[in-house]
Design an enzyme around this catalytic site. Structure first.
Site, short mmCIF file in Angstrom:
data_model
loop_
_atom_site.label_atom_id
_atom_site.label_comp_id
_atom_site.label_asym_id
_atom_site.label_seq_id
_atom_site.Cartn_x
_atom_site.Cartn_y
_atom_site.Cartn_z
CE LYS A 1 54.88 76.99 13.26
NZ LYS A 1 54.35 76.87 11.89
O1 G3P Z 1 55.36 74.60 9.00
C1 G3P Z 1 56.18 75.45 8.22
C2 G3P Z 1 55.97 75.15 6.78
O2 G3P Z 1 54.66 75.44 6.45
C3 G3P Z 1 56.86 75.85 5.82
O3 G3P Z 1 56.72 75.15 4.63
O4 G3P Z 1 56.83 74.78 2.23
O5 G3P Z 1 56.57 77.11 3.14
O6 G3P Z 1 58.72 75.92 3.37
P1 G3P Z 1 57.25 75.78 3.27
#
Ligand code: G3P
Length: 219
Positions: A87
């Site tokens: 990533k």
């Molecule tokens: O895959 C990326 C994701 O984990 C981000 O999620 O909830 O931290 O915005 P969040």
């Protein structure tokens, strides 16, 4: 639309694999830290264990923010297992690293994507996947799913093969909207996966069928 699990937790991955609905896993430094992982070697072990449990793409994120660091780290991450994807963030330096790595045949998941333009740049640089963060866009008062729909439409129009992987999913409706928008993949936290499975009418129906069967058997 395929479903990936957005976690670095082995128990959650084990359960989701048993259910038979996920075809990949995404991790990031925050998700790794949540599991007490703060060193590259430990992250490597965890990702390698995940890569044995799930045969589809497993994303692991670079920590460096400079070009040389990102390229070196991504090469290392890609060597952890054949199905591991590196990533890289959607920055100018990130796009440069993506271009170098994709030329070497290394698969990249372009992360922290918040706009159509970032998705176009990443695709042109050679990203295998692009991850628009819908929840974080919604948090800021933007329409995260509109960004997804626009990326899908533009990629289709220009026959761009980069897969749209919807990330930062916060609730089951995000999944429905991602599927309606034509996204290739939605990566969901374990909690959302369980919410997707649950419906109160199913529970009521199962209980009623069991009860009716029991009563009939008594006659
Ligand atoms: O895959 C990326 C994701 O984990 C981000 O999620 O909830 O931290 O915005 P969040």
């Amino acid at each position: 639309m395929e479903l990936f699990l957005d976690t670095a937790n082995l128990d959650e991955i084990r359960q989701a694999v048993r259910i038979g609905v996920i075809s990949g896993v995404t991790t990031n430094p925050s998700l790794a830290a949540k599991e007490g992982i703060g060193q590259l070697r430990v992250y490597q072990q965890q990702v390698q264990e995940i890569a044995q449990m799930v045969s589809g793409p497993i994303s692991a994120e670079v920590i460096s923010t400079d070009y040389e660091g990102m390229v070196l780290e991504a090469r290392e991450i890609a060597s952890w297992a054949p199905n591991v994807v590196a990533k890289i963030p959607s920055t100018m330096t990130g796009f440069e690293a993506i271009a170098t790595l994709s030329r070497e045949g290394i698969k990249i998941n372009q992360t922290l994507c918040f706009s159509v333009n970032q998705a176009i740049l990443g695709a042109r640089a050679g990203s295998a996947f692009v991850s628009p963060f819908v929840g974080r866009l919604d948090d800021e008062g933007h329409d995260g799913m509109q960004v997804v729909a626009d990326i899908v439409e533009i990629f289709k129009r220009y026959n761009i093969t980069t897969k749209v992987l919807v990330a930062s999913i916060r609730h089951p409706l995000h999944c429905v909207a991602a599927a309606k928008a034509g996204a290739h993949i939605a990566t969901v936290p374990f909690k959302v996966l369980t919410q997707m499975a649950h419906h109160p009418l199913t529970d009521v129906g199962v209980a009623r069928f069991a009860e009716d069967w029991k009563n009939a058997a008594r006659v």
